[in-house]
Motif scaffolding. Structure first.
Motif, PDB file in Angstrom:
ATOM      1  N   VAL A 184       0.829  -1.201   0.000  1.00  0.00           N
ATOM      2  CA  VAL A 184       0.000   0.000   0.000  1.00  0.00           C
ATOM      3  C   VAL A 184       0.861   1.248   0.000  1.00  0.00           C
ATOM      4  CG1 VAL A 184      -1.877   1.207   1.160  1.00  0.00           C
ATOM      5  CG2 VAL A 184      -1.720  -1.281   1.345  1.00  0.00           C
ATOM      6  N   TRP A 185       0.598   2.121  -0.969  1.00  0.00           N
ATOM      7  CA  TRP A 185       1.201   3.450  -1.011  1.00  0.00           C
ATOM      8  C   TRP A 185       0.090   4.482  -0.861  1.00  0.00           C
ATOM      9  CZ3 TRP A 185       4.736   2.657  -5.933  1.00  0.00           C
ATOM     10  CH2 TRP A 185       5.769   1.757  -5.607  1.00  0.00           C
ATOM     11  N   ALA A 186       0.405   5.621  -0.271  1.00  0.00           N
ATOM     12  CA  ALA A 186      -0.622   6.634  -0.034  1.00  0.00           C
ATOM     13  C   ALA A 186      -0.045   8.034  -0.243  1.00  0.00           C
ATOM     14  CB  ALA A 186      -1.172   6.510   1.381  1.00  0.00           C
ATOM     15  N   THR A 187      -0.926   8.954  -0.625  1.00  0.00           N
ATOM     16  CA  THR A 187      -0.530  10.354  -0.784  1.00  0.00           C
ATOM     17  C   THR A 187      -1.364  11.232   0.144  1.00  0.00           C
ATOM     18  OG1 THR A 187      -2.152  10.941  -2.506  1.00  0.00           O
ATOM     19  CG2 THR A 187      -0.075   9.940  -3.240  1.00  0.00           C
ATOM     20  N   SER A 188      -0.787  12.366   0.525  1.00  0.00           N
ATOM     21  CA  SER A 188      -1.515  13.386   1.272  1.00  0.00           C
ATOM     22  C   SER A 188      -0.733  14.693   1.201  1.00  0.00           C
ATOM     23  CB  SER A 188      -1.712  12.987   2.731  1.00  0.00           C
ATOM     24  OG  SER A 188      -2.346  14.037   3.453  1.00  0.00           O
ATOM     25  N   ARG A 189      -1.464  15.813   1.219  1.00  0.00           N
ATOM     26  CA  ARG A 189      -0.812  17.122   1.262  1.00  0.00           C
ATOM     27  C   ARG A 189      -0.201  17.385   2.625  1.00  0.00           C
ATOM     28  NH1 ARG A 189      -5.661  20.892  -0.532  1.00  0.00           N
ATOM     29  NH2 ARG A 189      -6.683  19.417   0.875  1.00  0.00           N
ATOM     30  N   SER A 190      -0.698  16.716   3.654  1.00  0.00           N
ATOM     31  CA  SER A 190      -0.275  16.949   5.027  1.00  0.00           C
ATOM     32  C   SER A 190       0.807  15.968   5.444  1.00  0.00           C
ATOM     33  CB  SER A 190      -1.477  16.827   5.966  1.00  0.00           C
ATOM     34  OG  SER A 190      -1.085  16.665   7.301  1.00  0.00           O
ATOM     35  N   GLU A 191       1.931  16.496   5.934  1.00  0.00           N
ATOM     36  CA  GLU A 191       3.001  15.619   6.419  1.00  0.00           C
ATOM     37  C   GLU A 191       2.508  14.780   7.593  1.00  0.00           C
ATOM     38  OE1 GLU A 191       7.574  15.815   8.212  1.00  0.00           O
ATOM     39  OE2 GLU A 191       6.578  17.646   7.498  1.00  0.00           O
ATOM     40  N   GLU A 192       1.691  15.391   8.473  1.00  0.00           N
ATOM     41  CA  GLU A 192       1.166  14.655   9.616  1.00  0.00           C
ATOM     42  C   GLU A 192       0.294  13.491   9.158  1.00  0.00           C
ATOM     43  OE1 GLU A 192      -1.799  15.255  13.491  1.00  0.00           O
ATOM     44  OE2 GLU A 192      -1.335  16.951  12.179  1.00  0.00           O
ATOM     45  N   LYS A 193      -0.565  13.729   8.164  1.00  0.00           N
ATOM     46  CA  LYS A 193      -1.439  12.651   7.685  1.00  0.00           C
ATOM     47  C   LYS A 193      -0.640  11.587   6.946  1.00  0.00           C
ATOM     48  CE  LYS A 193      -5.730  15.288   7.579  1.00  0.00           C
ATOM     49  NZ  LYS A 193      -6.860  15.806   6.776  1.00  0.00           N
ATOM     50  N   ALA A 204       4.603   2.997   1.972  1.00  0.00           N
ATOM     51  CA  ALA A 204       5.307   4.218   1.586  1.00  0.00           C
ATOM     52  C   ALA A 204       4.285   5.336   1.428  1.00  0.00           C
ATOM     53  CB  ALA A 204       6.080   4.017   0.276  1.00  0.00           C
ATOM     54  N   VAL A 205       4.697   6.569   1.678  1.00  0.00           N
ATOM     55  CA  VAL A 205       3.805   7.727   1.560  1.00  0.00           C
ATOM     56  C   VAL A 205       4.489   8.791   0.714  1.00  0.00           C
ATOM     57  CG1 VAL A 205       2.566   7.301   3.713  1.00  0.00           C
ATOM     58  CG2 VAL A 205       4.666   8.657   3.752  1.00  0.00           C
ATOM     59  N   PHE A 206       3.668   9.579   0.008  1.00  0.00           N
ATOM     60  CA  PHE A 206       4.197  10.559  -0.935  1.00  0.00           C
ATOM     61  C   PHE A 206       3.351  11.825  -0.899  1.00  0.00           C
ATOM     62  CE2 PHE A 206       4.786   6.256  -2.520  1.00  0.00           C
ATOM     63  CZ  PHE A 206       6.143   6.209  -2.813  1.00  0.00           C
ATOM     64  N   GLU A 207       3.951  12.913  -1.334  1.00  0.00           N
ATOM     65  CA  GLU A 207       3.182  14.124  -1.559  1.00  0.00           C
ATOM     66  C   GLU A 207       2.342  13.948  -2.823  1.00  0.00           C
ATOM     67  OE1 GLU A 207       5.745  17.481  -1.785  1.00  0.00           O
ATOM     68  OE2 GLU A 207       6.440  17.305   0.303  1.00  0.00           O
ATOM     69  N   PRO A 208       1.214  14.655  -2.931  1.00  0.00           N
ATOM     70  CA  PRO A 208       0.390  14.534  -4.144  1.00  0.00           C
ATOM     71  C   PRO A 208       1.193  14.863  -5.404  1.00  0.00           C
ATOM     72  CG  PRO A 208      -0.802  15.694  -2.433  1.00  0.00           C
ATOM     73  CD  PRO A 208       0.609  15.549  -1.929  1.00  0.00           C
ATOM     74  N   GLY A 209       1.030  14.042  -6.419  1.00  0.00           N
ATOM     75  CA  GLY A 209       1.716  14.275  -7.684  1.00  0.00           C
ATOM     76  C   GLY A 209       3.149  13.805  -7.734  1.00  0.00           C
ATOM     77  N   ALA A 210       3.664  13.236  -6.658  1.00  0.00           N
ATOM     78  CA  ALA A 210       5.064  12.813  -6.616  1.00  0.00           C
ATOM     79  C   ALA A 210       5.323  11.660  -7.586  1.00  0.00           C
ATOM     80  CB  ALA A 210       5.438  12.393  -5.199  1.00  0.00           C
ATOM     81  N   ARG A 211       6.518  11.624  -8.103  1.00  0.00           N
ATOM     82  CA  ARG A 211       6.923  10.513  -8.952  1.00  0.00           C
ATOM     83  C   ARG A 211       7.122   9.269  -8.086  1.00  0.00           C
ATOM     84  NH1 ARG A 211       9.109  10.065 -14.069  1.00  0.00           N
ATOM     85  NH2 ARG A 211      10.376   8.203 -14.445  1.00  0.00           N
ATOM     86  N   LEU A 212       6.474   8.184  -8.453  1.00  0.00           N
ATOM     87  CA  LEU A 212       6.532   6.963  -7.661  1.00  0.00           C
ATOM     88  C   LEU A 212       7.714   6.096  -8.068  1.00  0.00           C
ATOM     89  CD1 LEU A 212       2.739   6.000  -7.709  1.00  0.00           C
ATOM     90  CD2 LEU A 212       3.962   7.442  -6.067  1.00  0.00           C
ATOM     91  N   PRO A 213       8.183   5.221  -7.186  1.00  0.00           N
ATOM     92  CA  PRO A 213       9.298   4.336  -7.537  1.00  0.00           C
ATOM     93  C   PRO A 213       8.988   3.431  -8.724  1.00  0.00           C
ATOM     94  CG  PRO A 213       8.934   4.343  -5.167  1.00  0.00           C
ATOM     95  CD  PRO A 213       7.790   5.075  -5.778  1.00  0.00           C
ATOM     96  N   GLU A 214       7.732   3.051  -8.867  1.00  0.00           N
ATOM     97  CA  GLU A 214       7.295   2.234  -9.995  1.00  0.00           C
ATOM     98  C   GLU A 214       5.790   2.392 -10.139  1.00  0.00           C
ATOM     99  OE1 GLU A 214       6.681  -2.185  -8.517  1.00  0.00           O
ATOM    100  OE2 GLU A 214       8.624  -1.410  -7.790  1.00  0.00           O
ATOM    101  N   ARG A 215       5.251   1.956 -11.236  1.00  0.00           N
ATOM    102  CA  ARG A 215       3.814   2.049 -11.440  1.00  0.00           C
ATOM    103  C   ARG A 215       3.088   0.955 -10.658  1.00  0.00           C
ATOM    104  NH1 ARG A 215       3.544   3.367 -17.965  1.00  0.00           N
ATOM    105  NH2 ARG A 215       4.470   5.458 -17.820  1.00  0.00           N
ATOM    106  N   VAL A 216       1.808   1.196 -10.411  1.00  0.00           N
ATOM    107  CA  VAL A 216       1.050   0.337  -9.495  1.00  0.00           C
ATOM    108  C   VAL A 216      -0.034  -0.431 -10.237  1.00  0.00           C
ATOM    109  CG1 VAL A 216       1.497   1.943  -7.605  1.00  0.00           C
ATOM    110  CG2 VAL A 216      -0.642   2.135  -8.896  1.00  0.00           C
ATOM    111  N   ASP A 217      -0.581  -1.436  -9.571  1.00  0.00           N
ATOM    112  CA  ASP A 217      -1.648  -2.252 -10.162  1.00  0.00           C
ATOM    113  C   ASP A 217      -3.009  -1.577 -10.063  1.00  0.00           C
ATOM    114  OD1 ASP A 217      -0.149  -4.939 -10.617  1.00  0.00           O
ATOM    115  OD2 ASP A 217       0.322  -4.407  -8.546  1.00  0.00           O
ATOM    116  N   VAL A 218      -3.256  -0.923  -8.925  1.00  0.00           N
ATOM    117  CA  VAL A 218      -4.564  -0.317  -8.656  1.00  0.00           C
ATOM    118  C   VAL A 218      -4.360   1.066  -8.045  1.00  0.00           C
ATOM    119  CG1 VAL A 218      -6.681  -0.471  -7.267  1.00  0.00           C
ATOM    120  CG2 VAL A 218      -5.710  -2.543  -8.292  1.00  0.00           C
ATOM    121  N   VAL A 219      -5.147   2.022  -8.503  1.00  0.00           N
ATOM    122  CA  VAL A 219      -5.240   3.320  -7.837  1.00  0.00           C
ATOM    123  C   VAL A 219      -6.657   3.465  -7.309  1.00  0.00           C
ATOM    124  CG1 VAL A 219      -5.145   5.822  -8.059  1.00  0.00           C
ATOM    125  CG2 VAL A 219      -3.475   4.406  -9.266  1.00  0.00           C
ATOM    126  N   ALA A 220      -6.776   3.818  -6.030  1.00  0.00           N
ATOM    127  CA  ALA A 220      -8.082   4.031  -5.397  1.00  0.00           C
ATOM    128  C   ALA A 220      -8.290   5.529  -5.243  1.00  0.00           C
ATOM    129  CB  ALA A 220      -8.151   3.335  -4.052  1.00  0.00           C
TER     130      ALA A 220
END
Length: 322
Positions: A184-193, A204-220
């Motif tokens: 599971v990878w997740a994005t949020s604008r908030s560092e706390e979240k 792993a967590v990322f800022e919105p729009g960040a380049r991911l290490p690799e492409r994923v199977d599903v985006v929710a």
């Protein structure tokens, strides 16, 4: 009885029409309906949208708000209330019934001392779940369950990206996908979240729009326009984007070339069925999964809970208790 209801609607100031006060219990109840004494009921963004006039007509006012509840039925059974009310003649998946509604749209909702629902909408509450935990399941958590397993067909070992971690559906997506053996990878604008998402089980967590290490199977997706382009670009060829909401806008640029060239699937998902709710309850018990609860407040303090939800300063679910 004490209830939380919409007295008026306002797109600009939704809380102006919110009332916490006494209402009359219904004098007539349809055949086949049951009375549930509400012990806990959780908030959803649907409740705010109702106050804005989305899905709730002015001629239906005053309307008791609330979709989700857990409580005790007339026979003393502890139950979870399924929020989708289908036509009595409908057979099959109730989310596909064109005449379906959700509690608080046509029929009085759950933010009250008691709620009346079709008896077929009651699911047994296991003792392992508290009333507050069980009350979080019928809308946000059921939506996440259907998105991942029914509509996207998520498989153990697959990678899923959850956009906009923090809300009730997004936190449910993280917990349920992790419990099913997905990465599971997740994005949020908030560092706390982002850090709270990691604590929930996100790998792993990322800022919105960040380049991911690799492409994923599903985006929710529940965000919509603000994350749509990133969601499509994050999918591997043949991947699936499943969407159940569009809080940031419903008309993003479609990027049809990417969709057909990479053979991406874009799948809609709405709520869930009673059978899916029953399976979700069982999963929570057998995999020791519990909803994320931001706070519990007594029904009398519902306005505070609505204000927190409107401000967006929430991670997980807000629950009203009796």
């Amino acid at each position: 009885m004490l209830a939380v209801f919409a007295k008026s609607l306002s797109a600009d100031d939704p809380l102006s029409g919110l009332i916490v006060g006494e209402v009359d219990e219904p004098s007539r109840v349809p055949d086949g309906w049951a009375r549930v004494q509400v012990r806990a009921a959780s908030l959803n963004h649907h409740d705010l949208w109702s106050l804005r006039g989305v899905g709730l007509r002015a001629d239906a006012l005053p309307m008791i708000l609330g979709c989700d509840a857990a409580g005790v039925d007339e026979d003393g059974n502890e139950v979870v209330v399924h929020a989708v009310v289908s036509d009595p003649e409908w057979r099959g998946d109730e989310t596909l019934d064109p005449r379906r509604s959700i509690l608080s749209e046509v029929h009085a909702g759950t933010f009250a001392e008691s709620v009346w629902v079709p008896r077929r909408n009651l699911v047994p509450k296991p003792p392992e779940l508290s009333f507050a935990e069980a009350a979080c399941l019928p809308t946000a958590w059921l939506t996440a369950y259907r998105m991942l397993f029914t509509r996207a067909g998520l498989q153990p070992g697959a990678t899923v990206l959850v956009q906009g971690a923090g809300g009730g559906v997004a936190t449910a997506l993280i917990v349920l996908a992790q419990a099913a053996g997905a990465r599971v990878w997740a994005t949020s604008r908030s560092e706390e979240k982002r850090e709270r998402a990691r604590a929930l089980g996100a790998d792993a967590v990322f800022e919105p729009g960040a380049r991911l290490p690799e492409r994923v199977d599903v985006v929710a997706e529940t965000v919509g326009a603000a994350t749509w382009d990133h969601s499509l670009k994050s999918l591997k060829p043949g991947g699936t984007l499943v969407i159940s909401g569009a809080t940031s806008g419903q008309n993003p640029e479609a990027s049809l070339n990417r969709i057909f060239f990479l053979q991406l699937s874009v799948v809609g998902s709405t709520m869930g069925t009673r059978d899916e709710l029953e399976r979700l309850v069982r999963l929570c018990v057998e995999r020791d999964v519990r909803p994320v609860i931001e706070s519990e407040l007594p029904l009398e303090q519902a306005r505070d809970a609505f204000a927190a939800l409107a401000a967006g300063d929430v991670f997980g679910k807000l629950v009203l208790t009796r």
